[in-house]
Write an enzyme that holds these catalytic residues in place. Structure first.
Site, mmCIF file in Angstrom:
data_model
loop_
_atom_site.group_PDB
_atom_site.id
_atom_site.type_symbol
_atom_site.label_atom_id
_atom_site.label_comp_id
_atom_site.label_asym_id
_atom_site.label_seq_id
_atom_site.Cartn_x
_atom_site.Cartn_y
_atom_site.Cartn_z
ATOM 1 N N GLU A 1 -5.278 -8.497 -0.899
ATOM 2 C CA GLU A 1 -5.774 -8.405 0.558
ATOM 3 C C GLU A 1 -7.131 -7.905 0.678
ATOM 4 O O GLU A 1 -7.432 -7.124 -0.270
ATOM 5 C CB GLU A 1 -4.957 -7.414 1.133
ATOM 6 N N GLU B 1 0.905 -1.356 -0.045
ATOM 7 C CA GLU B 1 -0.015 0.311 -0.013
ATOM 8 C C GLU B 1 0.916 1.191 -0.159
ATOM 9 O O GLU B 1 0.539 2.160 0.478
ATOM 10 C CB GLU B 1 -1.077 0.149 1.235
#
Ligand SMILES: *[C@@H]1O[C@H](CO)[C@@H](O)[C@H](O)[C@H]1NC(C)=O
Ligand SMILES: *[C@@H]1O[C@H](CO)[C@@H](O)[C@H](O)[C@H]1NC(C)=O
Ligand SMILES: *[C@@H]1O[C@H](CO)[C@@H](O)[C@H](O)[C@H]1NC(C)=O
Ligand SMILES: *[C@@H]1O[C@H](CO)[C@@H](O)[C@H](O)[C@H]1NC(C)=O
Ligand SMILES: *[C@@H]1O[C@H](CO)[C@@H](O)[C@H](O)[C@H]1NC(C)=O
Ligand SMILES: *[C@@H]1O[C@H](CO)[C@@H](O)[C@H](O)[C@H]1NC(C)=O
Ligand SMILES: *[C@@H]1O[C@H](CO)[C@@H](O)[C@H](O)[C@H]1NC(C)=O
Ligand SMILES: *[C@@H]1O[C@H](CO)[C@@H](O)[C@H](O)[C@H]1NC(C)=O
Ligand SMILES: *[C@@H]1O[C@H](CO)[C@@H](O)[C@H](O)[C@H]1NC(C)=O
Ligand SMILES: *[C@@H]1O[C@H](CO)[C@@H](O)[C@H](O)[C@H]1NC(C)=O
Ligand SMILES: *[C@@H]1O[C@H](CO)[C@@H](O)[C@H](O)[C@H]1NC(C)=O
Ligand SMILES: *[C@@H]1O[C@H](CO)[C@@H](O)[C@H](O)[C@H]1NC(C)=O
Length: 703
Positions: free
Chosen positions: A272, A195
């Site tokens: 995810e 991220e």
């Protein structure tokens, strides 16, 4: 990420037992039912990559090694519920954090290279987890991803791509090679940076380095973030980048993929997903995640954050996992609904099977909800998974489609072109009753006959149904799969007295219950040769927390504690890499990245050297916060030598705080302490530098 509060369900649904019935085809009064076609004629769609869970991102498996040490049978059961084929979740992918010495959600995980010339493959708990999982499921696909990095990688700006990523490349390749050479663990997938920004040159260099080192079969996943259209466009424009990436891994894609992603024609997965509370609402959400992203977004696999809640209650995202094991003192663990939801898919499919395309075996149901079909490579086996989870009940962390669901819908499944020889299906069903907070999960039903290629089903809302041609040796009416969330739980709590016994630990092992939130604690020899817990991170890491952590800190105990005590001996060495001070704390009320905002009772021992201090002395500072902004008391303590053990005992009882240093009362007072919220005990260092801690104990005082 922002935590979405758990919202209780309000919908009252039809009776669970009537959830599903098969009806004879030619009943004169049956309403016209929508027909759904299953066919091989148009060929098969994407390969199924598998379903997995994430250990890390971060420290989510922190307490699990204590189960391994104290309750080996239970530890084995937990791993079986997660990974054993055809047993519980039967996960096919295990994604782990490449520990980076910094906070990555629920704590820090130790790096294999704390400094540029340090390397060890004996730290943290991910290696033993991967090896133990492999014993249970040899075919498990492993996936490594860094969240954070030791500071040396990032240069002056703490940028991991510093100096053309030369440090980063060496760091990651060292991990991949060590995994193989030292632990026999091969990475099927390797990510870039969780991220956070990607770097095309690095991705291309990583591919070359993997190929050159015998890891051509390790597949690079990018970018492990929300869909990043900038990356997708770059990959379309840059052939070297396009070729380097094997899998597009999106976080919380919400069932969809943008056109720029589809255009690349690459394997796409939810690398995810989930982050939902693991009750029946979260279980229902997971059912949607395992179907809808393929139907609406061509995504062919999903990995849950996180695998197992094995961190203290009160830490961020508690129980946002497939199951929970956060009571290592009693060995209690809880098998939660997402486990059985996963089983609907994993017991009757394998990575490498293919989906039937949308329209020919996968799709949306006429009354909403979805269905997907997995086909084995030889087309000998077919598994259909149907879900009618109401998005309102099965609430997800990120926006999944919000359509309403028909309370009841009747569908006729037509099996044609290569599938017409199917004469019966084995059946597993989950029925969620959100009004009663109950569910009957993964229950085996009698076979459904398929007559002339046709099966008529009446589907009620909030049902998952697996139809498979495979064998199913499981028992019918397994009581362990019946959930009643109104029944009392048997949660056990942190012991009233706990002593960290480092003699049970290997060198470099992390203390059992001490949960680092910044910095890393490992068993090392102190300067006097005694084994101790050393804080070993000596420079600020490549942190992804804002604000950054100014100093290491670790938590232990229970967040409900007020009256409590922490004892510990501390040693500040005189080395250049030593910390400038140490602290003990009580009632530290924030964990994870929020620990920087923690209030509590903090006692700091800060050695001073200089003329103002008669040469050498130690300043005692009492603050009401981890941030050192709210000092309430300070004094100078005489007679404390720096390079030696100092015993410290900090106690809070009925609003009175007492601090004993080398058994002498050094502080005794009230100072509004009684207004502080409850929290964990804490230890730490004033800055990123070495200090040693031994004989750590914590106690709950009072009633
Ligand atoms: C579905 O199957 C039909 C033949 O029954 C075929 O013509 C069509 O192309 C297929 N559609 C897809 C999306 O594969
Ligand atoms: C930059 O990377 C090269 C290797 O590519 C290395 O030799 C050099 O020492 C690095 N420079 C710095 C300042 O880290
Ligand atoms: C390394 O990075 C610098 C900028 O940080 C750049 O100027 C240089 O061209 C790069 N060298 C190589 C070999 O890529
Ligand atoms: C997409 O990829 C598949 C598998 O690699 C390949 O068979 C197919 O031809 C590709 N399609 C396009 C349009 O490039
Ligand atoms: C994505 O799925 C759609 C149908 O939902 C299909 O038409 C398309 O071919 C798929 N694209 C790829 C790249 O598989
Ligand atoms: C299905 O969802 C769509 C919106 O996506 C909605 O328009 C439609 O009414 C829903 N069908 C049923 C039966 O509720
Ligand atoms: C709860 O369960 C009971 C017994 O199974 C059933 O009679 C009742 O209707 C259910 N209530 C709701 C609100 O679903
Ligand atoms: C089976 O299906 C075929 C074609 O749909 C139909 O002609 C035939 O009558 C059916 N047989 C039975 C026993 O329903
Ligand atoms: C809690 O403990 C009681 C008595 O020991 C036992 O009967 C019950 O099954 C336990 N419940 C759970 C949810 O473990
Ligand atoms: C700190 O420095 C000492 C002395 O140079 C060295 O022995 C030790 O390994 C260093 N510790 C860390 C964690 O870097
Ligand atoms: C902690 O230290 C205090 C004061 O020395 C002592 O009374 C207490 O027993 C100690 N607690 C433990 C658990 O050893
Ligand atoms: C600590 O302070 C309290 C309140 O001022 C006092 O009653 C008590 O005697 C003090 N204890 C010691 C050991 O000085």
């Amino acid at each position: 990420m922002i935590r979405v509060p758990h919202r209780p369900a309000v919908t009252v649904i039809l009776m669970a037992l009537l959830a599903l019935s098969i009806q004879a085809l030619s009943l004169p009064n049956s309403a016209p039912a929508a027909e759904i076609k299953f066919s091989l004629a148009g060929g098969l769609a994407q390969k199924f990559e598998g379903i997995g869970g994430i250990s890390g991102g971060g420290a989510t498996s922190k307490l699990l090694s204590s189960y391994a040490a104290k309750f080996p049978r239970k530890y084995n059961q937990i791993l079986k519920y997660l990974f054993k084929p055809k047993f519980g979740a039967a996960l096919q992918i295990l994604k782990v954090e490449i520990g980076g010495d910094s906070q990555s959600t629920d704590g820090t995980e130790s790096s294999h290279m704390h400094t540029a010339d340090d390397v060890s493959f004996d730290r943290g708990y991910e290696w033993s987890l991967m090896k133990d999982v492999k014993k249970i499921n040899y075919d498990i696909k492993l996936y490594g991803l860094p969240w954070v990095f030791p500071g040396w990688i990032g240069g002056p700006d703490l940028d991991p791509y510093y100096n053309n990523s030369s440090n980063l490349l060496r760091y990651i390749m060292t991990w991949v090679k060590g995994a193989k050479a030292v632990h026999g663990l091969h990475m099927e997938y390797l990510g870039i940076w969780n991220e956070r920004p990607w770097n095309a040159d690095y991705i291309i260099m990583l591919r070359k380095a993997l190929d050159a080192s015998g890891f051509a079969s390790t597949r690079i996943v990018a970018t492990d973030s929300l869909w990043d259209v900038g990356f997708l466009k770059a990959a379309a424009a840059n052939k070297a980048l396009y070729d380097a990436v094997d899998v597009l891994g999106a976080h919380y894609p919400g069932a969809d993929s943008p056109p720029e992603a589809k255009l690349l024609n690459k394997t796409m997965i939810c690398s995810e997903e989930f982050s939902a509370y693991n009750d029946i609402n979260g279980g229902g959400c997971w059912a949607r995640i395992l179907n809808e992203p393929f139907v609406m977004g061509n995504l062919s696999g999903a990995i849950a954050w996180n695998l197992l809640t094995s961190y203290y209650r009160g830490f961020p995202y508690s129980d946002n996992s497939l199951m929970s094991a956060r009571e290592p003192w009693s060995g209690n663990y809880q098998v939660k609904p997402p486990i059985w939801v996963t089983a609907h898919h994993t017991h009757f499919s394998e990575p490498g099977w293919r989906y039937l395309p949308v329209g020919n075996g996968s799709g949306l149901l006429p009354g909403n909800g979805s269905y997907i079909t997995y086909v084995s490579p030889d087309a000998a086996h077919v598994t259909v998974v149907i879900e009618t989870m109401d998005p309102h009940d099965a609430h997800c962390f990120y926006s999944m489609p919000q359509y309403p669901i028909a309370d009841v819908q009747t569908v006729v499944l037509k099996f044609t072109d290569g599938l017409s020889s199917i004469t019966r299906f084995r059946v597993r069903q989950s029925v969620f009753d959100y009004g009663n907070r109950t569910a009957r999960l993964f229950q085996k039903l009698p076979d459904f006959p398929v007559v002339n290629g046709t099966l008529k089903l009446t589907l009620t809302k909030n049902t998952i149904l697996t139809l498979t041609t495979m064998d199913d040796a499981g028992p019918t009416d397994d009581p362990s799969q019946i959930v009643n969330e109104k029944a009392p739980t048997n949660e056990t709590f942190f012991p009233d007295v706990y002593r960290e016994d480092i003699n049970e630990l290997r060198d470099e092992e992390e203390p059992r219950y001490l949960a680092p939130q910044a910095g890393v604690w490992e068993v090392r020899s102190a300067p006097d040769g005694k084994r101790a817990m050393a804080q070993v991170v000596t420079q600020p890491p490549v942190d992804t927390c804002y604000p950054r952590f100014p100093r290491p800190g670790a938590l232990i105990g229970d967040y409900s504690w007020t009256d409590s005590r922490i004892n510990c001996s501390v040693w500040l060495p005189i080395w250049a890499n030593a910390s400038t001070g140490v602290y003990l704390g009580l009632q530290a009320n924030q964990a994870g990245a929020s620990m920087v905002h923690s209030s509590g009772v903090f006692a700091w021992l800060l050695p001073l050297q200089g003329p103002g201090c008669g040469g050498y002395c130690t300043v005692l500072l009492m603050t009401r916060d981890y941030g050192m902004q709210q000092a309430v008391y300070s004094s100078v303590l005489d007679g404390l030598a720096r390079d030696s053990w100092i015993s410290v005992s900090l106690q809070m009882l009925k609003g009175f705080v007492q601090l004993r240093v080398n058994h002498k009362l050094a502080y005794n007072g009230t100072s509004g302490w009684e207004k502080l919220p409850s929290g964990w005990a804490a230890v730490g260092t004033q800055n990123f530098g070495v200090a040693y801690f031994k004989d750590l104990s914590v106690e709950r005082l009072g009633d």
